[in-house]
Design a protein around this motif. Sequence first.
Motif, mmCIF file in Angstrom:
data_model
loop_
_atom_site.group_PDB
_atom_site.id
_atom_site.type_symbol
_atom_site.label_atom_id
_atom_site.label_comp_id
_atom_site.label_asym_id
_atom_site.label_seq_id
_atom_site.Cartn_x
_atom_site.Cartn_y
_atom_site.Cartn_z
ATOM 1 N N MET A 143 1.208 74.359 -17.501
ATOM 2 C CA MET A 143 2.159 74.417 -16.375
ATOM 3 C C MET A 143 1.594 75.734 -15.631
ATOM 4 S SD MET A 143 3.768 72.323 -15.251
ATOM 5 C CE MET A 143 3.145 70.846 -16.253
ATOM 6 N N ASN A 144 0.739 76.556 -16.890
ATOM 7 C CA ASN A 144 0.343 77.975 -16.304
ATOM 8 C C ASN A 144 0.961 78.912 -15.979
ATOM 9 O OD1 ASN A 144 -2.273 76.972 -16.244
ATOM 10 N ND2 ASN A 144 -2.176 76.245 -13.885
ATOM 11 N N LEU A 145 2.863 78.456 -16.733
ATOM 12 C CA LEU A 145 3.665 80.081 -16.827
ATOM 13 C C LEU A 145 3.012 81.066 -17.972
ATOM 14 C CD1 LEU A 145 6.260 77.643 -16.546
ATOM 15 C CD2 LEU A 145 6.038 79.262 -14.739
ATOM 16 N N SER A 146 3.025 82.105 -17.165
ATOM 17 C CA SER A 146 2.951 83.293 -18.033
ATOM 18 C C SER A 146 3.710 84.170 -19.352
ATOM 19 C CB SER A 146 2.461 84.155 -17.207
ATOM 20 O OG SER A 146 3.537 84.845 -16.473
ATOM 21 N N ASP A 147 3.616 83.929 -20.384
ATOM 22 C CA ASP A 147 4.506 84.265 -21.298
ATOM 23 C C ASP A 147 5.352 83.722 -21.514
ATOM 24 O OD1 ASP A 147 5.579 85.508 -23.596
ATOM 25 O OD2 ASP A 147 6.100 87.637 -22.401
ATOM 26 N N PRO A 148 5.310 82.135 -21.504
ATOM 27 C CA PRO A 148 6.044 80.700 -22.164
ATOM 28 C C PRO A 148 7.312 80.854 -22.443
ATOM 29 C CG PRO A 148 4.119 80.491 -23.557
ATOM 30 C CD PRO A 148 3.660 81.322 -22.631
ATOM 31 N N HIS A 149 7.389 81.884 -23.862
ATOM 32 C CA HIS A 149 8.398 82.284 -25.387
ATOM 33 C C HIS A 149 9.641 83.601 -24.186
ATOM 34 C CE1 HIS A 149 6.610 81.504 -28.444
ATOM 35 N NE2 HIS A 149 5.055 81.580 -28.007
ATOM 36 N N GLN A 150 8.565 84.008 -23.364
ATOM 37 C CA GLN A 150 9.577 84.818 -21.702
ATOM 38 C C GLN A 150 10.297 83.947 -21.443
ATOM 39 O OE1 GLN A 150 11.034 88.051 -22.324
ATOM 40 N NE2 GLN A 150 10.061 87.742 -24.601
ATOM 41 N N VAL A 151 9.714 82.775 -20.852
ATOM 42 C CA VAL A 151 10.428 82.238 -19.549
ATOM 43 C C VAL A 151 11.389 81.593 -20.453
ATOM 44 C CG1 VAL A 151 9.796 79.751 -18.583
ATOM 45 C CG2 VAL A 151 8.310 81.791 -18.715
ATOM 46 N N LEU A 152 11.494 80.361 -21.932
ATOM 47 C CA LEU A 152 12.468 79.641 -22.603
ATOM 48 C C LEU A 152 13.625 81.236 -22.780
ATOM 49 C CD1 LEU A 152 10.279 78.283 -25.027
ATOM 50 C CD2 LEU A 152 11.399 77.604 -23.238
ATOM 51 N N LYS A 153 13.685 82.210 -23.212
ATOM 52 C CA LYS A 153 14.551 83.099 -23.295
ATOM 53 C C LYS A 153 14.911 83.705 -21.950
ATOM 54 C CE LYS A 153 12.532 85.580 -27.501
ATOM 55 N NZ LYS A 153 11.782 86.238 -27.668
ATOM 56 N N ARG A 154 14.995 83.039 -21.212
ATOM 57 C CA ARG A 154 15.054 83.730 -19.742
ATOM 58 C C ARG A 154 16.964 82.614 -19.147
ATOM 59 N NH1 ARG A 154 10.055 85.748 -16.378
ATOM 60 N NH2 ARG A 154 9.997 87.541 -17.259
ATOM 61 N N TYR A 155 16.939 82.899 -18.514
ATOM 62 C CA TYR A 155 18.699 81.869 -17.540
ATOM 63 C C TYR A 155 17.811 81.936 -16.061
ATOM 64 C CZ TYR A 155 21.612 83.542 -21.025
ATOM 65 O OH TYR A 155 22.074 84.106 -21.979
#
Length: 269
Positions: A143-155
Motif C-alpha cells: 500500500m506504499n505505507l513506509s515502515d509497515p512494522h511501525q504502522v502495525l505498532k501504532r494506534y
Amino acid sequence: MGADNVNVLEVEHLQVQLKSRAGRIPLLEPLHFKLQKGHILGIVGESGSGKSLTCNAILRLLQPRHMEWLGTIRLNGYDLGTLSDQEMRKIRGKEIGCIMQNPMNAFTPVYTIGAQFVETLRTHTHISKQQAIQQATDALANMNLSDPHQVLKRYPFQLSGGMLQRVMIAISMCLKPSLLIADEPTTALDVVNQLQVLRELDRLRYECGTSILLVSHDLGVISQLADQVAVMYQGQIVEQGDIYQIFDHPQHKYTQMLLQSRPTITSGR
C-alpha cells in the motif's frame, strides 16, 4: 476481469422501512441492481438519498428494532436473508469487505493496528499469528505505507485518514472478498491521498477479482473508476447504466442536474 459475466451481487426489490407508531415509513423504494465479478458499480446521489442505507441493508447492519428490510440480496447466488446473525458475521470481512466513510470509526482506539489486523486475518483464515503478522506487513508495504512494522505498532489515532483507508484496503487485499463496499472512501482525504486510495481500489479489483460497490457524491471519483452507475434520489434509483451512457447522455432530470452542478475551471480571460 468479469469475462464470464458472473453476478457477484444481485439486489432485487430491496426496500427499507422505518418502524414508527404511525406505521411503516418507507426509506428506500424497491431497488434493483446487479454487479458482475471484477466490476465497479458507482452509486451516486446527494446526502440523504439512501446510498449508505443501501450499503447497511446489504451488510445487514440495520437495527431490527427500528428498521425492517424487504426483498432479496444474493451474494454469489446465496440469499443473505436466509443466514443467521452468526453466519452473517462470518460473511462480513471475508466475503464482503467494507471501507467506511470515517476510517477512525472502523478501528477500536485502544488496540494497535497490528492487533486488529492480525485478529481480523485469523478470524477468517486458518493461519498462525506469525503468518498473519507477515501477511499484514507485506500488505501494508504494497500500500506504499513506509515502515509497515511501525504502522502495525501504532494506534488508530496516530495515523492519518488516508493511512487508515489504506490499512482497510490492505486487509481486503489479504482476505480477497468477493465484494467490497466502499462508502464515501475519499470524502475526508486530500487530493493526493484520494488518488492513492482510488489506485489501490482499482488494483484490488484487477489483482483479486473483487467486485466493488463504490458509493460517493463525488462525480469525479465515480467517473474515474466505475463501469456502471446508479443514480439515487429520495430513496430510489432514478437512472442506471454504463458510465458513458450516464455521463454523456443522462435521461433523468436529476441526473442532468447533478452533472450540471459539477464545478468547472475557466481561464478567467
